[in-house]
Every structure is written in C-alpha cells, then in structure tokens.
Design an enzyme around this catalytic site. Structure first.
Site, PDB file in Angstrom:
ATOM      1  CG  HIS A   1      -5.715   1.891   5.321  1.00 14.04           C
ATOM      2  ND1 HIS A   1      -5.236   2.815   6.204  1.00 14.04           N
ATOM      3  CD2 HIS A   1      -4.717   0.992   5.127  1.00 14.04           C
ATOM      4  CE1 HIS A   1      -3.986   2.491   6.531  1.00 14.04           C
ATOM      5  NE2 HIS A   1      -3.647   1.393   5.885  1.00 14.04           N
TER       6      HIS A   1
ATOM      7  CB  SER B   1       5.648  -1.807  11.729  1.00 11.12           C
ATOM      8  OG  SER B   1       5.229  -0.480  12.005  1.00 11.12           O
TER       9      SER B   1
ATOM     10  CD  GLU C   1      -2.706   5.434   6.864  1.00 13.06           C
ATOM     11  OE1 GLU C   1      -2.690   5.494   5.622  1.00 13.06           O
ATOM     12  OE2 GLU C   1      -1.796   4.891   7.534  1.00 13.06           O
TER      13      GLU C   1
ATOM     14  N   GLY D   1       2.890   2.311  10.684  1.00 16.43           N
ATOM     15  CA  GLY D   1       3.852   3.396  10.509  1.00 16.43           C
ATOM     16  C   GLY D   1       4.600   3.764  11.773  1.00 16.43           C
TER      17      GLY D   1
ATOM     18  CE  LYS E   1      -0.102   3.119   4.799  1.00 19.58           C
ATOM     19  NZ  LYS E   1       0.064   3.174   6.231  1.00 19.58           N
TER      20      LYS E   1
ATOM     21  CD  GLU F   1      -3.218  -2.413   7.300  1.00 24.35           C
ATOM     22  OE1 GLU F   1      -2.209  -2.737   6.682  1.00 24.35           O
ATOM     23  OE2 GLU F   1      -3.771  -1.311   7.173  1.00 24.35           O
TER      24      GLU F   1
ATOM     25  CG  ASN G   1      -1.726   1.227   1.390  1.00 21.25           C
ATOM     26  OD1 ASN G   1      -1.787   2.052   0.478  1.00 21.25           O
ATOM     27  ND2 ASN G   1      -2.376   1.384   2.538  1.00 21.25           N
TER      28      ASN G   1
HETATM   29  P1  13P Z   1       3.250   0.381   7.590  1.00 23.84           P
HETATM   30  O1  13P Z   1       3.767  -0.922   6.991  1.00 23.84           O
HETATM   31  O2  13P Z   1       3.999   1.571   7.085  1.00 23.84           O
HETATM   32  O3  13P Z   1       3.171   0.287   9.073  1.00 23.84           O
HETATM   33  O4  13P Z   1       1.753   0.555   7.052  1.00 23.84           O
HETATM   34  C1  13P Z   1       0.864  -0.478   7.182  1.00 23.84           C
HETATM   35  C2  13P Z   1      -0.368  -0.152   6.436  1.00 23.84           C
HETATM   36  O5  13P Z   1      -1.125   0.717   6.842  1.00 23.84           O
HETATM   37  C3  13P Z   1      -0.637  -0.871   5.188  1.00 23.84           C
HETATM   38  O6  13P Z   1      -1.916  -0.620   4.727  1.00 23.84           O
END
Ligand code: 13P
Length: 249
Positions: free
Chosen positions: A96, A213, A98, A174, A13, A168, A11
């Site tokens: 997601h 992560s 976010e 992150g 982002k 997640e 992803n």
């Molecule tokens: P990270 O791997 O940067 O922690 O992000 C995970 C994520 O949100 C994947 O959709």
C-alpha cells in the site's frame, strides 16, 4: 475481455474499535449478503480475531493490511503469514502506498511479501500507483510498470495468477480527489498490457481494482469502465451505508 467477478474491499487502515467494528459488520452482514462481488474487509491486525469470528460463515472475507516476509523470530512489532493464516485471513494487502511512503517499504520488500503470500496459497492484493508529481511529469506508466516488473522479475509472472492488483494513485488517496473513470481505466488497461507482455492468460485472470476516494456517489461511473474490476475503499468503507452501496453497485 470476459467480465470478471468484482472485488470490493474496505481497507480500514488504523481505524475502528471493538464496538465500532461490531456495529459496522453486523450492518454489513445484512446488507451485502446477496452481493455478487467478492467482498473483503481489512481491519487492523489486532482486530482480526474479532472480525473473523463475527464473519465466520458469512460472504464477507477478512484480510490483513500488512505482513512480514520473515517466517518467525526477532522482528519486534511484525506479524507473520502463518499467524494471519491461523485466524482465517484469505487476503493480504501488499505494498500500500502508505506502507511505501511512510514506512519505507521498497519494491524488493513487496516482491518478498508477495512470494510468501503466494507460497501459502493466499490471495495477494498488491497496490501500485503514482504520486501527483509523477503524474504531472508524465511518468505514470513508467512508475506503474517499474512497480510491477520489479516483482515479476524477482518472483515470476506466475505469482500474479491469483492476485488482485489495486491501482491507487497516491494523489487520490484520502483527498476526495478521484481519478476520472477515464484516467483510471487507461491505467488499468496499461496494467493488463504490462502483464500480457509476460503471459496472456494471467493478464486475463487478474482483477485490477481502483482505489482512491471511491464513494457511493462516484462508484457507478468507475464500475462502468471495462477495465475496472472493483474497488479498494478507504474512508468510505468505515460507514455501512456507503460501503454497502459500493459492494452492491
Ligand atoms: P480512500 O478511499 O480513503 O481515498 O483510501 C483509499 C485507499 O488507500 C484504500 O487502500
């Protein structure tokens, strides 16, 4: 339970540029061409045409990070499912954290999005996960169950037949703080149990992947767990070497 084909997705982002995407994909095309997993990248929507063109005929598939549940019309800034279908996207990320926390996406929105994706015959990758506060107050399972059942109750368990579920934990996204393989495995098992209460077979078919992560160093211990069927990778998917290691793990 039968071992399922692993699902490994990046992803991206809101990251990338025409030249960065090209360099990353050209490297990945070489390194993951013999991967046994389903490998997918989720670029920002504006780059889908570029990415789909580069990946045409390759074993890496393209997905989109978000869609509208509306078919067309006056929805400024949104893109529809038929638009992403036009560009050959096979996978749609839904819910997601976010999107949920920064853009107010509700469980009801998630259900509506899942409905249009399933109706179009594409694969939904639906994200669930608890916040740190919820975990620390012992509410992880309640939160996951509510996120899943709100969709199932709205559109039926059948919608999950071809779905991927990404667990997640919000606190692991992150942050460099991964759920331990045991913690993740436990929640994945709980997700299967939740689906099983509706339909045994569908629960067995669904792949539950972990996100938060994931990187080249922790992937092996995560994938060693019985209930972890792959990974949804954020930061580490922006760099070819690390993502390759995860895709080939
Ligand atoms: P990270 O791997 O940067 O922690 O992000 C995970 C994520 O949100 C994947 O959709």
């Amino acid at each position: 339970m039968k071992q399922k084909k692993r699902f490994v997705a990046g992803n991206w982002k809101m990251n990338g540029s025409l030249s960065q995407n090209r360099d990353l994909l050209n490297a990945l095309i070489e390194t993951v061409k013999d991967a046994d997993s389903d490998v997918v990248v989720f670029p920002p929507a504006i780059y889908i045409q570029q990415v789909a063109t580069i990946l045409d005929g390759m074993n890496i598939k393209v997905g989109v990070q978000n869609i509208s549940f509306e078919a067309k019309g006056a929805f400024t800034g949104e893109i529809s499912l038929s638009m992403v279908k036009d560009f050959g996207c096979d996978y749609i990320l839904i819910g997601h954290s976010e999107r949920r926390t920064l853009y107010g996406e509700t469980d009801a929105d998630v259900a509506k999005k899942m409905k249009v994706v399933v109706a179009a015959g594409l694969t939904p990758v639906i994200c669930v996960g608890e916040t740190l506060e919820e975990r620390e107050s012992g509410k992880t399972e309640d939160v996951i169950k509510a996120q899943l059942t709100s969709v199932i109750d709205e559109i039926g368990i059948e919608a999950f037949k071809n779905a991927v579920i990404a667990y997640e934990p919000v606190w692991a996204i992150g942050t460099g703080k991964t759920a331990t393989p045991e913690e993740a495995d436990q929640v994945h098992e709980f997700i299967h149990c939740t689906l099983k209460a509706y339909d045994d077979k569908i629960s067995d078919l669904v792949r539950v992947v972990y996100g938060g992560s994931v990187n080249a160093s922790n992937v092996d211990s995560l994938f060693a767990k019985e209930n972890i069927d792959g990974a949804l990778v954020g930061g580490a998917s922006l760099e070819a070497e690390g993502f390759t290691k995860i895709a080939l793990a």
